[in-house]
Scaffold this motif. Structure first.
Motif, PDB file in Angstrom:
ATOM      1  N   ILE A  42       0.839  -1.208   0.000  1.00  8.91           N
ATOM      2  CA  ILE A  42       0.000   0.000   0.000  1.00  8.91           C
ATOM      3  C   ILE A  42       0.869   1.251   0.000  1.00  8.91           C
ATOM      4  O   ILE A  42       0.645   2.184  -0.783  1.00  8.91           O
ATOM      5  CB  ILE A  42      -0.947  -0.001   1.216  1.00  8.91           C
ATOM      6  N   ALA A  43       1.882   1.278   0.874  1.00 10.99           N
ATOM      7  CA  ALA A  43       2.765   2.449   0.968  1.00 10.99           C
ATOM      8  C   ALA A  43       3.484   2.688  -0.354  1.00 10.99           C
ATOM      9  O   ALA A  43       3.609   3.834  -0.814  1.00 10.99           O
ATOM     10  CB  ALA A  43       3.785   2.245   2.092  1.00 10.99           C
ATOM     11  N   GLY A  44       3.949   1.613  -0.987  1.00  5.86           N
ATOM     12  CA  GLY A  44       4.668   1.753  -2.249  1.00  5.86           C
ATOM     13  C   GLY A  44       3.793   2.299  -3.364  1.00  5.86           C
ATOM     14  O   GLY A  44       4.195   3.226  -4.089  1.00  5.86           O
ATOM     15  N   TYR A  45       2.590   1.744  -3.497  1.00 10.81           N
ATOM     16  CA  TYR A  45       1.684   2.212  -4.549  1.00 10.81           C
ATOM     17  C   TYR A  45       1.255   3.665  -4.316  1.00 10.81           C
ATOM     18  O   TYR A  45       1.180   4.469  -5.267  1.00 10.81           O
ATOM     19  CB  TYR A  45       0.456   1.310  -4.633  1.00 10.81           C
ATOM     20  N   LEU A  46       0.955   4.001  -3.080  1.00  8.59           N
ATOM     21  CA  LEU A  46       0.541   5.378  -2.779  1.00  8.59           C
ATOM     22  C   LEU A  46       1.662   6.365  -3.065  1.00  8.59           C
ATOM     23  O   LEU A  46       1.422   7.450  -3.619  1.00  8.59           O
ATOM     24  CB  LEU A  46       0.097   5.495  -1.317  1.00  8.59           C
ATOM     25  N   ASP A  75       2.764   7.667   4.101  1.00  7.52           N
ATOM     26  CA  ASP A  75       3.454   7.781   5.399  1.00  7.52           C
ATOM     27  C   ASP A  75       2.711   7.015   6.491  1.00  7.52           C
ATOM     28  O   ASP A  75       3.328   6.384   7.352  1.00  7.52           O
ATOM     29  CB  ASP A  75       3.584   9.253   5.792  1.00  7.52           C
ATOM     30  N   ILE A  76       1.389   7.086   6.464  1.00 11.34           N
ATOM     31  CA  ILE A  76       0.591   6.352   7.458  1.00 11.34           C
ATOM     32  C   ILE A  76       0.744   4.848   7.247  1.00 11.34           C
ATOM     33  O   ILE A  76       0.889   4.084   8.201  1.00 11.34           O
ATOM     34  CB  ILE A  76      -0.882   6.778   7.385  1.00 11.34           C
ATOM     35  N   ALA A  77       0.750   4.415   5.988  1.00 13.94           N
ATOM     36  CA  ALA A  77       0.939   2.988   5.693  1.00 13.94           C
ATOM     37  C   ALA A  77       2.312   2.506   6.165  1.00 13.94           C
ATOM     38  O   ALA A  77       2.460   1.383   6.666  1.00 13.94           O
ATOM     39  CB  ALA A  77       0.780   2.736   4.199  1.00 13.94           C
ATOM     40  N   LEU A  78       3.335   3.368   6.022  1.00 15.98           N
ATOM     41  CA  LEU A  78       4.675   3.003   6.507  1.00 15.98           C
ATOM     42  C   LEU A  78       4.675   2.827   8.026  1.00 15.98           C
ATOM     43  O   LEU A  78       5.288   1.899   8.553  1.00 15.98           O
ATOM     44  CB  LEU A  78       5.689   4.076   6.106  1.00 15.98           C
ATOM     45  N   GLY A  79       3.975   3.725   8.712  1.00 12.68           N
ATOM     46  CA  GLY A  79       3.892   3.587  10.169  1.00 12.68           C
ATOM     47  C   GLY A  79       3.223   2.289  10.573  1.00 12.68           C
ATOM     48  O   GLY A  79       3.679   1.590  11.483  1.00 12.68           O
ATOM     49  N   LEU A  80       2.137   1.938   9.878  1.00 11.17           N
ATOM     50  CA  LEU A  80       1.447   0.675  10.155  1.00 11.17           C
ATOM     51  C   LEU A  80       2.333  -0.523   9.815  1.00 11.17           C
ATOM     52  O   LEU A  80       2.309  -1.537  10.501  1.00 11.17           O
ATOM     53  CB  LEU A  80       0.144   0.612   9.347  1.00 11.17           C
ATOM     54  N   TRP A 134       6.264   9.344  14.507  1.00 15.72           N
ATOM     55  CA  TRP A 134       5.531   8.102  14.822  1.00 15.72           C
ATOM     56  C   TRP A 134       6.237   6.895  14.198  1.00 15.72           C
ATOM     57  O   TRP A 134       6.375   5.850  14.835  1.00 15.72           O
ATOM     58  CB  TRP A 134       4.096   8.223  14.307  1.00 15.72           C
ATOM     59  N   GLN A 135       6.702   7.057  12.956  1.00 14.15           N
ATOM     60  CA  GLN A 135       7.420   5.964  12.313  1.00 14.15           C
ATOM     61  C   GLN A 135       8.685   5.588  13.089  1.00 14.15           C
ATOM     62  O   GLN A 135       9.006   4.405  13.261  1.00 14.15           O
ATOM     63  CB  GLN A 135       7.787   6.356  10.869  1.00 14.15           C
ATOM     64  N   LEU A 136       9.412   6.603  13.566  1.00 15.54           N
ATOM     65  CA  LEU A 136      10.613   6.333  14.364  1.00 15.54           C
ATOM     66  C   LEU A 136      10.260   5.578  15.638  1.00 15.54           C
ATOM     67  O   LEU A 136      10.992   4.664  16.056  1.00 15.54           O
ATOM     68  CB  LEU A 136      11.324   7.647  14.708  1.00 15.54           C
TER      69      LEU A 136
END
Length: 445
Positions: A42-46, A75-80, A134-136
């Protein structure tokens, strides 16, 4: 700077799209809210779509809004994704994340409609900084479970992104309202943007490496489990045809292991007899007579000497065993060498050094080393134990026979290793003999 920005975003879009397409391999096999592979895709496609939107921005003002929203979603998908690596995401938590995403997107649209360019940039920058923090935090949780250096590079790239955003929006105090559009910027601002996008590419590349490394390890683990299960089944099959309820298999396994270690210690075949190979040899040895499953009981357990016809049938067990193990090996993808070595041993452990053995009449070093080692172990055990057609020989007589056949039936180097291990062979044989006597006495009482 407009064309330069378009080229930069087009390159970033193509890179992230390729990575996203490759990530779909994981997505095909595991679609679940706790699958980090799902959020990776999801993160990659977005992100790819976001970069494509910025490419088309000069021809459509809406493309900028769409690009920003897609970037926030990425960015939200990366956090998830990072959260899913080390902990379980519940449906309730996912609902909260989706609700928060929608609320953020609606607030951004309101800013776009009612604010100026500076307000829009500040909103995206602040939102991105918060998401990066948040990702960190989630990545820090990953380190407790997985200390992969890929994740550490990703952590560093996100940290650099935060520094770039802070430098651009807060520290430098740029007058954002003076810019007509996103691509209306000074050269130093462009380089900050370039570095920021480059960090995204680094993140996705290292995510790709992390997941492929993870999938490779998972594949190895699954194949190992498959092979272990297959070996367990085959060992049980071999035990069922062992006329000593498994003792022959266990003894010869110990003999083979001792011979392999001794051969290396006295300077023979050191390049072949690495520790890993010796371990494989140890696991493969019990399957040397697996082909006997295809030999009729009346031949296998005949108390007297076999006829020429019966002997010819008995001799087929070598090739039959190799065929069985080759079929088993083909059932497992990327198998390690246990079944391959077992197949070689099964087929060639009745070959003789002088070329008079069977089934292929191989001679000298043309006989695989694993089979040459098993040949001696098998003959010693056959000589020193009771068989339907003969009495047991003494350890001394069996040893003399093996030494006498050095260079005839057996590899002289293997015989030399046997001479060094004679006392161990005797110890193993006697231990099993005493165990059998104890079991017989217990049954008799």
């Amino acid at each position: 700077m407009e064309l330069t920005n378009q080229i930069m975003y087009l390159g970033a879009a193509l890179v992230t799209l390729v990575i996203a397409l490759n990530s779909s391999v994981e997505l095909k096999t595991r679609i679940a809210i706790n699958s980090s592979g799902l959020y990776w895709s999801i993160a990659g496609y977005l992100m790819a779509l976001s970069c494509f939107s910025f490419v088309f921005f000069p021809w459509s003002g809406k493309a900028l809004t769409i690009g920003d929203l897609l970037q926030l979603g990425s960015d939200i998908a990366l956090g998830l994704l990072f959260r899913a690596i080390y902990t379980r995401i519940t449906k309730k938590q996912l609902v909260y994340f989706i609700s928060g995403t929608l609320a953020t997107c609606m607030l951004y649209v309101w800013v776009v409609i009612n604010g100026n360019y500076g307000a829009r940039v500040e909103f995206i920058a602040i939102s991105t900084i918060l998401l990066s923090l948040w990702q960190l935090y989630e990545l820090h949780g990953c380190f407790k479970k997985d200390k992969s250096y890929y994740l550490r590079f990703i952590y560093l790239a996100i940290f650099v992104q935060i520094a770039l955003l802070v430098s651009r929006v807060i520290v430098t105090g740029l007058d954002l309202s003076a810019h007509a559009s996103t691509f209306d910027e000074h050269q130093d601002e462009f380089f900050v943007r370039l570095a920021y996008i480059f960090c995204y590419i680094v993140i996705f590349i290292f995510l790709g490496n992390y997941f492929y490394n993870h999938l490779w390890k998972l594949s190895i683990s699954l194949n190992q489990k498959q092979e272990d299960n297959m070996l367990s089944i085959l060992n049980s099959l071999a035990l069922a045809r062992d006329d000593e309820t498994g003792h022959h298999i266990l003894r010869t396994q110990k003999y083979v292991h001792a011979l392999a270690i001794r051969l290396k210690s006295i300077g023979f075949y050191g390049a072949q007899l690495e520790e890993a190979y010796v371990d494989i040899l140890y696991k493969a040895a019990p399957l040397h007579d697996i082909g006997k499953v295809g030999i009729p009981d009346q031949i296998l357990n005949k108390p007297g000497r076999l006829t020429v016809e019966e002997r010819n049938i008995m001799m087929t067990h070598a090739a039959m065993g190799a065929s069985i193990l080759e079929v088993a090996k083909d059932k497992i993808e990327n198998t390690n060498d246990v079944l391959s070595v077992a197949s070689t041993i099964a087929e060639s452990h009745h070959e003789k050094w002088d070329g008079t053995g069977y089934p292929a009449g191989l001679k000298g070093n043309a006989i695989p080393l694993s089979a040459r080692i098993m040949a001696l172990a098998d003959v010693y055990d056959a000589l020193t134990t009771v068989r339907p057609y003969k009495k047991a020989w003494t350890h001394e007589d069996a040893s003399e026979e093996i030494i006498r056949n050095s260079g005839i039936a057996f590899d002289p180097a293997v015989v030399e290793a046997f001479i060094s291990e004679k006392s161990y062979f005797k110890e193993v044989a006697e231990a099993f003999y005493l165990e059998e006597r104890a079991v017989s006495a217990a049954i008799g009482s």
